[in-house]
Write an enzyme that holds these catalytic residues in place. Structure first.
Site, mmCIF file in Angstrom:
data_model
loop_
_atom_site.group_PDB
_atom_site.id
_atom_site.type_symbol
_atom_site.label_atom_id
_atom_site.label_comp_id
_atom_site.label_asym_id
_atom_site.label_seq_id
_atom_site.Cartn_x
_atom_site.Cartn_y
_atom_site.Cartn_z
ATOM 1 N N MET A 1 0.850 -1.197 0.000
ATOM 2 C CA MET A 1 0.000 0.000 0.000
ATOM 3 C C MET A 1 0.885 1.246 0.000
ATOM 4 S SD MET A 1 -3.413 -0.987 2.091
ATOM 5 C CE MET A 1 -2.796 -0.766 3.748
ATOM 6 N N LEU B 1 6.675 3.003 1.441
ATOM 7 C CA LEU B 1 7.649 1.905 1.497
ATOM 8 C C LEU B 1 8.774 2.190 2.493
ATOM 9 C CD1 LEU B 1 7.948 1.025 -2.308
ATOM 10 C CD2 LEU B 1 6.315 0.175 -0.609
ATOM 11 N N HIS B 2 9.136 1.182 3.247
ATOM 12 C CA HIS B 2 10.219 1.303 4.220
ATOM 13 C C HIS B 2 11.142 0.086 4.073
ATOM 14 C CE1 HIS B 2 7.848 -1.634 6.364
ATOM 15 N NE2 HIS B 2 6.837 -0.791 6.496
ATOM 16 N N HIS C 1 9.663 -3.267 3.334
ATOM 17 C CA HIS C 1 9.281 -3.521 1.941
ATOM 18 C C HIS C 1 10.520 -3.832 1.097
ATOM 19 C CE1 HIS C 1 5.808 -0.894 3.263
ATOM 20 N NE2 HIS C 1 5.179 -1.932 2.766
ATOM 21 N N LYS D 1 4.871 -10.199 9.224
ATOM 22 C CA LYS D 1 4.346 -9.288 10.241
ATOM 23 C C LYS D 1 2.821 -9.301 10.243
ATOM 24 C CE LYS D 1 4.003 -4.697 11.902
ATOM 25 N NZ LYS D 1 2.729 -4.417 11.224
ATOM 26 N N ASP D 2 2.219 -9.365 9.032
ATOM 27 C CA ASP D 2 0.756 -9.504 8.928
ATOM 28 C C ASP D 2 0.465 -10.996 8.827
ATOM 29 O OD1 ASP D 2 -0.192 -6.671 8.756
ATOM 30 O OD2 ASP D 2 1.203 -6.663 7.086
ATOM 31 N N SER E 1 4.313 0.966 8.183
ATOM 32 C CA SER E 1 4.041 2.297 7.637
ATOM 33 C C SER E 1 3.339 3.159 8.676
ATOM 34 C CB SER E 1 3.159 2.186 6.391
ATOM 35 O OG SER E 1 3.812 1.376 5.437
ATOM 36 N N ARG E 2 2.649 2.520 9.633
ATOM 37 C CA ARG E 2 1.908 3.288 10.645
ATOM 38 C C ARG E 2 2.819 3.803 11.767
ATOM 39 N NH1 ARG E 2 -2.307 -0.665 9.153
ATOM 40 N NH2 ARG E 2 -4.080 0.520 8.332
HETATM 41 O O1 PAF Z 1 -0.133 -5.769 3.519
HETATM 42 C C1 PAF Z 1 -0.537 -4.861 2.777
HETATM 43 O O2 PAF Z 1 0.155 -3.874 2.541
HETATM 44 C C2 PAF Z 1 -1.929 -4.971 2.171
HETATM 45 O O3 PAF Z 1 -2.820 -5.587 3.050
HETATM 46 C C3 PAF Z 1 -1.931 -5.652 0.794
HETATM 47 C C4 PAF Z 1 -1.480 -7.101 0.891
HETATM 48 C C5 PAF Z 1 -1.038 -4.893 -0.161
HETATM 49 C C6 PAF Z 1 -3.361 -5.671 0.229
HETATM 50 O O4 PAF Z 1 -3.853 -4.384 0.080
#
Ligand code: PAF
Length: 276
Positions: A23, A26-27, A30, A142-143, A179-180
């Site tokens: 999204m 970028l850091h 990423h 992380k997610d 990013s947050r």
């Molecule tokens: O992890 C993210 O940045 C978002 O959830 C993704 C996978 C790009 C989907 O929008």
């Protein structure tokens, strides 16, 4: 519509393509995804799209950081072959009807705090897969529930993409990159360190009750800090299903935490190995 694969001239036998969906904002985390993607394919594409479908009505969609020019520089420096950055109107038809359901798994743990979130994630990820047509896609550990749900979607819907998970990148003091993090004030940031500290404490143990007790103690202390940490959940779950693990579980589990500090919601997790 021309796929990203076709735009790059990657026909049959002409090389492989890895996608890093993002999204933006970028850091270093990423960058590590892009570098891992390169190990898996001849070409790397990065998508940048702040997906409205995965944000709830009271979440940070409108203030989510958008740093497109800096993102392009990161992609150029990392040797990315193609950046796909559609507008929302290009991604979603005004009369769209069909989307991906994340099922029951999308309603537990993170999903219970963010109703509809995983439906939105899976819908955009499937669309990105269709538009870019990668061989491989890389997502951050992380997610962790997002990664597990994407693996589930790929298995359930026979999506011809290999999903690769990438380790979480952390600041030297343990804070997981996000990013947050840029929303955090210096005082918020000190309190926020309790997330990774709790996971570290938990991971020193090997039985579910002890793991949760040790991690919970760190979070309880941070709840008294100024600003306080407000816990959404601390859960010990099966890495594939995200259901809670019991004392009989052997092998790997994920210790996952979500909490709010100031106005910022943060998540983090660590893989732990359970023994009896
Ligand atoms: O992890 C993210 O940045 C978002 O959830 C993704 C996978 C790009 C989907 O929008």
């Amino acid at each position: 519509m021309l796929s990203a694969r076709a735009a790059l001239g990657i026909g049959p036998g002409a090389g492989t393509l890895a996608l890093v969906p993002t999204m933006g904002a970028l850091h270093e985390g990423h960058r590590s995804l892009i570098r891992l993607a390169r190990e898996h394919a001849d070409h790397v594409a990065v998508s940048i799209f702040v997906n409205p479908l995965q944000f709830g009505p009271n979440e940070d969609f409108s203030r989510y950081p958008r740093t497109f020019d800096a993102d392009l520089e990161v992609c150029a420096a990392e040797g990315v072959s193609l950046v796909f950055a559609p507008a929302a109107e290009e991604m979603y038809l005004p009369d769209r009807q069909v989307s991906v359901s994340s099922g029951q798994m999308g309603t537990i743990v993170e999903g219970s705090f963010r109703p509809g979130h995983f439906d939105g994630v899976l819908t955009v990820v499937l669309k990105l897969f269709n538009l870019v047509q990668p061989d491989t896609a890389v997502f951050g550990q992380k997610d962790a529930q997002q990664l597990a749900m994407i693996r589930r979607m790929v298995a359930d819907l026979n999506v011809p993409v290999t999903v690769v998970g990438a380790p979480t990148v952390r600041e030297p003091d343990g804070l997981a990159l996000s990013s947050r993090n840029r929303y955090l004030s210096p005082a918020d940031r000190v309190t926020a360190l309790a997330l990774s500290a709790a996971l570290r404490e938990g991971a020193r143990h090997a039985r579910p009750a002890e793991i949760l007790r040790a991690a919970g103690a760190v979070l309880d202390e941070a709840a008294q800090a100024e600003p306080p940490l407000v816990l959404d959940y601390l859960s010990l779950v099966d890495p594939a299903t995200f259901t809670a693990v019991g004392d009989d579980h052997q092998g790997e589990a994920i210790l996952a935490v979500a909490a709010r500090v100031g106005g910022t919601r943060l998540i983090d997790n660590v893989i732990v190995t359970l023994t009896h």
